[in-house]
Scaffold this motif. Structure first.
Motif, short mmCIF file in Angstrom:
data_model
loop_
_atom_site.label_atom_id
_atom_site.label_comp_id
_atom_site.label_asym_id
_atom_site.label_seq_id
_atom_site.Cartn_x
_atom_site.Cartn_y
_atom_site.Cartn_z
N THR A 19 -65.66 42.72 -45.30
CA THR A 19 -65.84 41.39 -44.72
C THR A 19 -65.14 41.31 -43.38
O THR A 19 -65.69 40.76 -42.42
CB THR A 19 -65.29 40.32 -45.68
OG1 THR A 19 -65.94 40.46 -46.93
CG2 THR A 19 -65.54 38.93 -45.14
N THR A 20 -63.95 41.86 -43.27
CA THR A 20 -63.21 41.86 -42.02
C THR A 20 -63.95 42.64 -40.95
O THR A 20 -64.07 42.20 -39.81
CB THR A 20 -61.80 42.45 -42.23
OG1 THR A 20 -61.14 41.72 -43.26
CG2 THR A 20 -60.98 42.38 -40.96
N ASP A 21 -64.49 43.80 -41.30
CA ASP A 21 -65.25 44.60 -40.35
C ASP A 21 -66.50 43.86 -39.89
O ASP A 21 -66.86 43.87 -38.70
CB ASP A 21 -65.64 45.95 -40.96
CG ASP A 21 -64.44 46.86 -41.18
OD1 ASP A 21 -63.40 46.62 -40.53
OD2 ASP A 21 -64.56 47.80 -42.00
N GLU A 22 -67.17 43.20 -40.82
CA GLU A 22 -68.37 42.44 -40.49
C GLU A 22 -68.04 41.29 -39.55
O GLU A 22 -68.76 41.04 -38.57
CB GLU A 22 -69.01 41.91 -41.77
CG GLU A 22 -70.31 41.19 -41.56
CD GLU A 22 -70.92 40.70 -42.86
OE1 GLU A 22 -71.41 39.56 -42.87
OE2 GLU A 22 -70.90 41.46 -43.85
N LEU A 23 -66.96 40.59 -39.83
CA LEU A 23 -66.55 39.49 -38.97
C LEU A 23 -66.18 39.98 -37.58
O LEU A 23 -66.53 39.35 -36.57
CB LEU A 23 -65.38 38.73 -39.59
CG LEU A 23 -65.70 37.88 -40.80
CD1 LEU A 23 -64.43 37.29 -41.40
CD2 LEU A 23 -66.66 36.76 -40.43
N GLN A 24 -65.49 41.11 -37.51
CA GLN A 24 -65.12 41.67 -36.22
C GLN A 24 -66.36 42.03 -35.41
O GLN A 24 -66.43 41.77 -34.21
CB GLN A 24 -64.23 42.91 -36.41
CG GLN A 24 -63.69 43.47 -35.12
CD GLN A 24 -62.76 42.50 -34.41
OE1 GLN A 24 -62.07 41.71 -35.04
NE2 GLN A 24 -62.77 42.55 -33.10
N THR A 25 -67.37 42.58 -36.06
CA THR A 25 -68.61 42.93 -35.39
C THR A 25 -69.31 41.68 -34.86
O THR A 25 -69.78 41.64 -33.73
CB THR A 25 -69.56 43.68 -36.35
OG1 THR A 25 -68.88 44.82 -36.87
CG2 THR A 25 -70.83 44.10 -35.67
N ARG A 26 -69.34 40.64 -35.66
CA ARG A 26 -69.96 39.39 -35.24
C ARG A 26 -69.22 38.76 -34.07
O ARG A 26 -69.83 38.21 -33.15
CB ARG A 26 -70.05 38.40 -36.40
CG ARG A 26 -71.09 38.80 -37.42
CD ARG A 26 -71.22 37.76 -38.49
NE ARG A 26 -72.22 38.14 -39.46
CZ ARG A 26 -72.56 37.40 -40.48
NH1 ARG A 26 -71.97 36.23 -40.68
NH2 ARG A 26 -73.49 37.80 -41.32
#
Length: 91
Positions: A19-26
């Motif tokens: 989730t953290t990686d996804e948020l960082q990408t967004r």
């Protein structure tokens, strides 16, 4: 029982990291879009849509003043500036 708790904790940590990686990408994508908008790369497109909307509003008002019909307003709004120019030439 302790191994089940350990497995659940590992799964929770993995889900949190994903989730953290996804948020960082967004966040990075949004920052890129903001920079593009600030640089004015989409300013021409926005200007065209504003002009089309202005022409549509003018066409609808002129059509209503002449015909008092919603169907004609919709049709003339679709043609936007074309109808405005026609109205100006025939008036």
């Amino acid at each position: 029982m302790a191994s089940d708790d350990l497995d659940n904790n590992e799964l929770d940590e993995a889900a949190t990291e994903a989730t953290t990686d996804e948020l960082q990408t967004r966040i990075e994508e949004l920052e890129t879009r903001i920079e593009e908008m600030e640089s004015g790369s989409e300013a021409g497109t926005a200007g065209i849509s504003v002009l089309y909307a202005l022409g549509m509003c003018i066409a609808v008002v002129l059509s209503w003043s002449r015909n008092a019909s919603i169907l004609w307003c919709i049709l003339h709004g679709f043609f936007s500036w074309g109808y405005v120019i026609y109205f100006a030439c025939t008036r």
